[in-house]
Design a protein around this motif. Sequence first.
Motif, PDB file in Angstrom:
ATOM      1  N   ASN A  81      18.014  23.276  35.352  1.00  0.00           N
ATOM      2  CA  ASN A  81      19.061  24.343  34.679  1.00  0.00           C
ATOM      3  C   ASN A  81      19.543  23.623  33.559  1.00  0.00           C
ATOM      4  N   ARG A  82      19.154  24.513  32.400  1.00  0.00           N
ATOM      5  CA  ARG A  82      19.795  23.999  31.153  1.00  0.00           C
ATOM      6  C   ARG A  82      21.069  24.090  31.287  1.00  0.00           C
ATOM      7  N   PRO A  83      21.709  23.329  30.757  1.00  0.00           N
ATOM      8  CA  PRO A  83      23.324  23.494  30.577  1.00  0.00           C
ATOM      9  C   PRO A  83      23.676  24.560  29.568  1.00  0.00           C
ATOM     10  N   VAL A  84      24.626  25.272  30.154  1.00  0.00           N
ATOM     11  CA  VAL A  84      25.765  26.294  29.173  1.00  0.00           C
ATOM     12  C   VAL A  84      26.957  25.800  29.324  1.00  0.00           C
ATOM     13  N   VAL A  85      27.585  25.506  27.989  1.00  0.00           N
ATOM     14  CA  VAL A  85      28.926  24.848  28.117  1.00  0.00           C
ATOM     15  C   VAL A  85      29.616  25.462  27.207  1.00  0.00           C
ATOM     16  N   CYS A  86      31.015  25.757  27.597  1.00  0.00           N
ATOM     17  CA  CYS A  86      32.086  26.352  26.538  1.00  0.00           C
ATOM     18  C   CYS A  86      33.179  25.375  26.662  1.00  0.00           C
ATOM     19  N   GLU A  87      33.437  24.749  25.525  1.00  0.00           N
ATOM     20  CA  GLU A  87      34.493  23.680  25.575  1.00  0.00           C
ATOM     21  C   GLU A  87      35.050  23.241  24.206  1.00  0.00           C
ATOM     22  N   TRP A  88      36.404  22.710  24.519  1.00  0.00           N
ATOM     23  CA  TRP A  88      37.275  22.486  23.170  1.00  0.00           C
ATOM     24  C   TRP A  88      37.302  21.252  23.016  1.00  0.00           C
ATOM     25  N   LEU A  89      36.892  20.222  23.822  1.00  0.00           N
ATOM     26  CA  LEU A  89      36.953  18.685  23.480  1.00  0.00           C
ATOM     27  C   LEU A  89      36.274  18.187  22.409  1.00  0.00           C
ATOM     28  N   PRO A  90      37.085  17.375  21.574  1.00  0.00           N
ATOM     29  CA  PRO A  90      36.571  17.146  19.993  1.00  0.00           C
ATOM     30  C   PRO A  90      35.536  16.271  20.063  1.00  0.00           C
ATOM     31  N   TRP A  91      34.681  16.511  19.069  1.00  0.00           N
ATOM     32  CA  TRP A  91      33.289  15.707  18.954  1.00  0.00           C
ATOM     33  C   TRP A  91      33.693  14.382  18.086  1.00  0.00           C
ATOM     34  N   SER A 140      36.431  19.287  31.279  1.00  0.00           N
ATOM     35  CA  SER A 140      37.825  19.472  30.644  1.00  0.00           C
ATOM     36  C   SER A 140      38.613  18.071  31.297  1.00  0.00           C
ATOM     37  N   VAL A 141      40.056  17.986  31.007  1.00  0.00           N
ATOM     38  CA  VAL A 141      40.619  17.048  31.356  1.00  0.00           C
ATOM     39  C   VAL A 141      42.046  17.717  32.292  1.00  0.00           C
ATOM     40  N   PRO A 142      42.560  16.726  33.109  1.00  0.00           N
ATOM     41  CA  PRO A 142      43.426  17.334  34.083  1.00  0.00           C
ATOM     42  C   PRO A 142      44.618  18.323  33.498  1.00  0.00           C
ATOM     43  N   ARG A 143      45.302  17.825  32.187  1.00  0.00           N
ATOM     44  CA  ARG A 143      46.191  18.677  31.650  1.00  0.00           C
ATOM     45  C   ARG A 143      45.600  20.246  31.284  1.00  0.00           C
ATOM     46  N   ALA A 144      44.435  20.380  30.695  1.00  0.00           N
ATOM     47  CA  ALA A 144      43.980  21.780  30.589  1.00  0.00           C
ATOM     48  C   ALA A 144      43.631  22.422  31.900  1.00  0.00           C
ATOM     49  N   ILE A 169      32.460  21.515  38.293  1.00  0.00           N
ATOM     50  CA  ILE A 169      33.612  21.250  37.567  1.00  0.00           C
ATOM     51  C   ILE A 169      33.790  19.765  37.318  1.00  0.00           C
ATOM     52  N   MET A 170      34.119  19.356  36.160  1.00  0.00           N
ATOM     53  CA  MET A 170      34.254  17.874  35.923  1.00  0.00           C
ATOM     54  C   MET A 170      35.387  17.560  35.144  1.00  0.00           C
ATOM     55  N   TYR A 171      36.236  16.662  35.595  1.00  0.00           N
ATOM     56  CA  TYR A 171      37.431  16.133  34.956  1.00  0.00           C
ATOM     57  C   TYR A 171      37.157  14.782  34.612  1.00  0.00           C
ATOM     58  N   ALA A 172      37.899  14.544  33.402  1.00  0.00           N
ATOM     59  CA  ALA A 172      37.838  12.937  33.190  1.00  0.00           C
ATOM     60  C   ALA A 172      39.131  12.745  32.102  1.00  0.00           C
ATOM     61  N   GLY A 173      39.259  11.367  31.826  1.00  0.00           N
ATOM     62  CA  GLY A 173      40.357  11.284  30.786  1.00  0.00           C
ATOM     63  C   GLY A 173      41.627  10.690  31.518  1.00  0.00           C
TER      64      GLY A 173
END
Length: 448
Positions: A81-91, A140-144, A169-173
Amino acid sequence: GSRSQPQPGVLPIAQIEAQAAAKADEAAVMAAFAAVGPDTIAKFLFTSGSVGTPKAVINTQRMMCSNQLAKELVWPFLRSNRPVVCEWLPWSHTFGGNHDFNMVLRWGGSFYIDDGKPTPALIEKTLRNLREVSPTIYFSVPRAYDMLVPHLRQDAALRERFFRRLQVIMYAGAALPQHLWNELEALSEASVGARIPMVSSWGSTETAPLATDCHFQAVRAGVIGVPVPGTELKLVPSHGKLEVRVRGPNVFTGYWKQPELTAKSFDDEGYYLIGDAVEFVDAAHPERGLLYDGRVGEDFKLLTGTWVHVGSVRVAGIDAMSPIAQDIVVTGHDRDEIGFLIFPNLPECRRLCPHLAPDADIIDLLLNPAIRSRVAQGMAAMIKKGGGSSTHPTRAILMAEPPSVEAGEITDKGYINQRAVLTRRADLVEFLYADVLDKTVITVHPAA
């Protein structure tokens, strides 16, 4: 239909290809490509400065490639399954720029850049983007998640779009508070009839970033999993905690042009001194994974000489005061008792005060008896659990001013920098411990 017209400022791929072909020197390109090896420096990433000033971390090709191979081994579903991602995390950061972007690149997935952010001013943009793009993996991160959950709860169309294709659903940070975990599970079950797995991983800029991964159904929030293939962890008792150290192909070679600092960052066996603490979910069954136990440097002693484990007290407090506390800074360095500086979740606070006008002043909102009693209940519940003065607060204050990114109070990972907040708001800490308590301070004391 007709082909869409190029937007102003957008370059069509055909035009880029034509320009490139006109200047192409294939031999030079292939020679440059052949010169790239595992030790080639791919980029420098600056640490977020959650401890000390930012430093340039050397990122080699080996670090980034070994990270993606480890991810493939623990997330085999990526192959089909090729990933489809929509995210704000900075590069400019290792989570968004190495872990997520490289994963989409590696598998030829789709990457939608979310121009929103988990801030009151920009969350609406994130919601708009998630109404258009149904991700297969959400990072994303817990705050989000704290800001996203109320909207998912209230908006059926958003909820349907968000969960429709979601596999993980993945969280980190930082550790995810249990109440958010529970609600995300419940919302996913209500939307698609199944609980979407909630996973986490752990690492840092210096580990490219993946060092552990929770690629199984954890028993609760905060489990960071087990070391990824190729990575070794060493656990060292320190101040009543287990300090963790990391070695593997994902670990950096050093800080750019800072040999003294680099030398101090590794122990005599070549393990990187990451500065975090962990504990076993179940010491008799290490395969059940590790729990993140905060940063070793955040912990402090009360006057009684008892260590306060800030990471676990913070998460326990956020849960006990759900949904009011978005984040907590723990006070009590060289004092008798723990106190809390609480960053409130304002939309949830307003929801708990239906009689207040929606645009009521923030000070009136935070002084509302419904809010104050909820905080007091949470403090009382923490006391009731037992564990002594190092495990619960006796006083708390709700802060009207949100954490400042500019002042370093919150890192780009959305993690609260405890030390920065305590320094910047030192007057509030004094206020919290004043002999004559102000009416804004909420207090609960254990029964004698």
